[in-house]
Motif scaffolding. Structure first.
Motif, mmCIF file in Angstrom:
data_model
loop_
_atom_site.group_PDB
_atom_site.id
_atom_site.type_symbol
_atom_site.label_atom_id
_atom_site.label_comp_id
_atom_site.label_asym_id
_atom_site.label_seq_id
_atom_site.Cartn_x
_atom_site.Cartn_y
_atom_site.Cartn_z
ATOM 1 N N SER A 59 -22.062 47.925 17.162
ATOM 2 C CA SER A 59 -22.759 47.621 17.947
ATOM 3 C C SER A 59 -23.885 46.542 18.179
ATOM 4 C CB SER A 59 -23.698 48.232 18.500
ATOM 5 O OG SER A 59 -24.831 48.370 17.002
ATOM 6 N N SER A 60 -23.917 45.306 16.728
ATOM 7 C CA SER A 60 -24.019 44.235 16.463
ATOM 8 C C SER A 60 -23.643 43.887 15.378
ATOM 9 C CB SER A 60 -25.692 44.010 16.248
ATOM 10 O OG SER A 60 -25.339 45.224 15.096
ATOM 11 N N PRO A 61 -22.314 42.186 15.509
ATOM 12 C CA PRO A 61 -22.158 41.593 14.695
ATOM 13 C C PRO A 61 -21.715 41.914 13.529
ATOM 14 C CG PRO A 61 -22.557 39.874 16.347
ATOM 15 C CD PRO A 61 -23.524 41.341 16.879
ATOM 16 N N GLU A 62 -23.658 41.628 12.988
ATOM 17 C CA GLU A 62 -23.653 40.866 11.296
ATOM 18 C C GLU A 62 -23.671 42.645 10.748
ATOM 19 O OE1 GLU A 62 -27.468 42.033 13.623
ATOM 20 O OE2 GLU A 62 -25.368 40.714 13.899
ATOM 21 N N LYS A 63 -23.226 44.080 12.039
ATOM 22 C CA LYS A 63 -23.314 44.873 10.689
ATOM 23 C C LYS A 63 -21.507 44.990 10.330
ATOM 24 C CE LYS A 63 -27.075 47.676 13.031
ATOM 25 N NZ LYS A 63 -27.161 48.666 14.199
ATOM 26 N N GLU A 72 -26.051 35.979 18.924
ATOM 27 C CA GLU A 72 -26.673 36.625 19.439
ATOM 28 C C GLU A 72 -26.904 36.404 21.235
ATOM 29 O OE1 GLU A 72 -30.785 36.407 17.370
ATOM 30 O OE2 GLU A 72 -29.310 37.713 15.902
ATOM 31 N N ASP A 73 -26.816 35.236 21.457
ATOM 32 C CA ASP A 73 -26.502 34.948 22.593
ATOM 33 C C ASP A 73 -25.447 34.956 23.806
ATOM 34 O OD1 ASP A 73 -27.940 33.234 25.655
ATOM 35 O OD2 ASP A 73 -25.636 32.365 24.318
ATOM 36 N N GLY A 74 -24.934 34.901 22.900
ATOM 37 C CA GLY A 74 -23.356 35.486 23.593
ATOM 38 C C GLY A 74 -22.774 37.653 23.568
ATOM 39 N N LEU A 75 -24.074 37.942 23.044
ATOM 40 C CA LEU A 75 -23.951 39.306 23.493
ATOM 41 C C LEU A 75 -24.558 39.663 24.596
ATOM 42 C CD1 LEU A 75 -24.763 40.795 19.701
ATOM 43 C CD2 LEU A 75 -22.880 40.959 21.119
ATOM 44 N N ARG A 76 -25.431 38.499 25.060
ATOM 45 C CA ARG A 76 -26.477 38.801 26.024
ATOM 46 C C ARG A 76 -25.661 38.333 27.314
ATOM 47 N NH1 ARG A 76 -30.697 37.550 22.237
ATOM 48 N NH2 ARG A 76 -30.153 34.882 22.682
ATOM 49 N N LEU A 83 -17.964 37.798 17.080
ATOM 50 C CA LEU A 83 -18.333 38.709 18.671
ATOM 51 C C LEU A 83 -17.011 39.743 18.637
ATOM 52 C CD1 LEU A 83 -20.413 36.803 20.808
ATOM 53 C CD2 LEU A 83 -20.995 38.414 19.353
ATOM 54 N N ASN A 84 -15.764 39.091 18.145
ATOM 55 C CA ASN A 84 -14.612 39.802 18.697
ATOM 56 C C ASN A 84 -15.257 41.893 18.041
ATOM 57 O OD1 ASN A 84 -11.945 40.923 17.557
ATOM 58 N ND2 ASN A 84 -11.435 39.849 19.538
ATOM 59 N N PRO A 85 -15.788 42.545 16.812
ATOM 60 C CA PRO A 85 -15.845 44.233 16.251
ATOM 61 C C PRO A 85 -16.875 44.765 17.341
ATOM 62 C CG PRO A 85 -16.037 42.373 14.280
ATOM 63 C CD PRO A 85 -16.209 41.381 15.693
#
Length: 320
Positions: free
Chosen positions: A127-131, A175-179, A118-120
Motif C-alpha cells: 500500500s505504501s512504497p517504503e514497505k 509520497e506526492d506521487g501517490l496522491r 512507486l512500481n510496487p
C-alpha cells in the motif's frame, strides 16, 4: 539500438518470458542482487535505483565505461543459469533482450527514481512504497544504507543541502506521487530510445546516428546487435567437451552432442536465424537446425548431466 558511451545513464527493464515470475522467493531476490553487486564491481557501474517485481525488474544504471551490453549480458545470463539450475528448467528466462532507455540525467533522473520506487504500489504488492523490501527506496530514506553499492548521493543532492533535509524532501516527493496519477516518464522518449530535451536528443543522434534521425513520436523497432559470436560458443563448447573445432562444426553424423549443444547455444545467444546458424556448421539446412534445437530442449528436461554440461559451456561463454 544500443547507444553506449562513458557516463551514459539508462533506465533498464526486463521481464520474464510470457510474463512469468522470475523471482519466486527471498533467495531469488537476494541472488539477483548478489549478481548485480558483482556486475557493479566488474563492469564499473553506478546503480541509482532498482526495483525487483516478481515478473520483472527496473534498474537506473550509469556506465563509467561504454560497456552496457557486456554488463547486462553477464547479469541476465548469470541469473538465468542460477534460476534454471535451481528449478531444474531449461530455455529462456527473460522475454527477449532487455530494454535500455538512454536518459538525460539532469532532466529526468529524479522523476525516474520516483517512478521506479512507486512500481510496487502500481503492481498492488504494497500500500505504501517504503514497505516494499526489494527496491532501493529504503536506502534513500535510511541513514545507514542496506546496499552499500547503491548511488544515492546525486539524486538526494537535488533535494536539499543537508542529508537529513534531502531525505525528508525526497520522501515527500515520492509520497506526492501517490496522491496524483503520474504519467510514465519513459513514454516521452524520442523514438522510444532517448529520454531528454530536444538539445540532448539532437546531440546524441548527431554523435551516434550520423545522418539517421529518430521519430520523436514513434517507438524504435530496431534489433540490437548480439554480443556473443558463434566462434565464442564453439570455442567454449570445445573447452567443455574436450573436442576440436572440426568435430563441433561437422554437419553429418548423428549423436554428435558437442555439435548439437554448440548449435543450440548459437541459436540461443547469438541472435541469428536458423539458416544463418546452419551456415557455420558446414551449410546445415534450416530445418535440421530447428530439429536439433528441439531435440536439445527435450533432452534438457530429463537429462541432468546434459544440463550440467550446458551450464559449463555457458559459463565458458561468460568468461570470454
Amino acid at each position: 539500438m544500443r547507444i553506449e558511451y562513458e557516463g551514459a545513464l539508462y533506465h533498464i527493464t526486463d521481464r520474464g518470458v510470457e510474463r512469468r515470475e522470475i523471482f519466486l522467493d527471498r533467495r531469488d531476490y537476494e541472488k539477483f542482487l548478489d549478481y548485480l553487486a558483482r556486475a557493479i564491481e566488474c563492469y564499473r557501474l553506478l546503480i541509482h535505483a532498482f526495483c525487483l517485481i516478481p515478473n520483472h525488474y527496473h534498474l537506473e544504471c550509469q556506465t563509467l565505461c561504454a560497456n552496457l551490453s557486456r554488463a547486462m549480458h553477464w547479469l541476465n545470463t548469470s541469473y538465468a543459469m542460477y534460476f534454471n539450475r535451481r528449478y531444474q528448467r531449461s530455455g529462456h528466462l527473460f522475454q527477449g533482450r532487455y530494454n535500455a532507455l538512454l536518459v538525460q540525467k539532469e532532466k529526468h533522473l529524479q522523476a525516474l527514481t520516483r517512478y521506479i520506487h512507486l512500481n510496487p504500489v502500481r503492481a498492488k504488492l504494497v500500500s505504501s512504497p517504503e514497505k516494499y523490501e526489494w527496491s532501493s527506496l529504503q536506502d534513500y530514506l535510511r541513514m545507514d544504507k542496506l546496499h552499500k553499492w547503491l548511488e544515492t548521493e546525486w539524486t538526494l543532492s537535488q533535494f536539499g543541502k543537508t542529508v537529513k533535509r534531502a531525505r525528508q524532501a525526497y520522501q515527500e516527493f515520492v509520497e506526492d506521487g501517490l496522491r496524483r496519477k503520474l504519467k510514465d516518464p519513459t513514454k516521452e522518449a524520442a523514438g522510444g530510445v532517448i529520454l531528454g530535451d530536444r538539445e540532448f536528443v539532437d546531440s546524441i543522434t548527431g554523435r551516434f546516428l550520423g545522418d539517421r534521425t529518430l521519430d520523436h513520436e514513434k517507438p524504435h523497432q530496431g534489433s540490437p546487435r548480439s554480443v556473443v559470436t558463434i566462434d565464442q560458443v564453439i570455442e567454449a563448447t570445445c573447452e567443455a567437451f574436450g573436442v576440436n573445432t572440426e568435430d563441433v562444426r561437422r554437419k553429418g553424423s548423428h549423436g554428435n552432442t558437442p555439435r548439437d549443444v554448440a548449435l543450440y547455444l548459437s541459436r540461443r545467444h547469438c541472435g541469428l536465424k536458423n539458416s544463418e546458424v546452419g551456415e557455420e556448421f558446414e551449410g546445415m539446412v534450416r530445418s535440421n537446425v530447428s530439429n536439433i534445437c528441439r531435440k536439445i530442449e527435450s533432452a534438457l528436461r530429463r537429462n541432468q548431466s546434459l544440463r550440467e554440461m550446458l551450464t559449463r559451456v555457458e559459463e565458458c561463454i561468460l568468461g570470454n
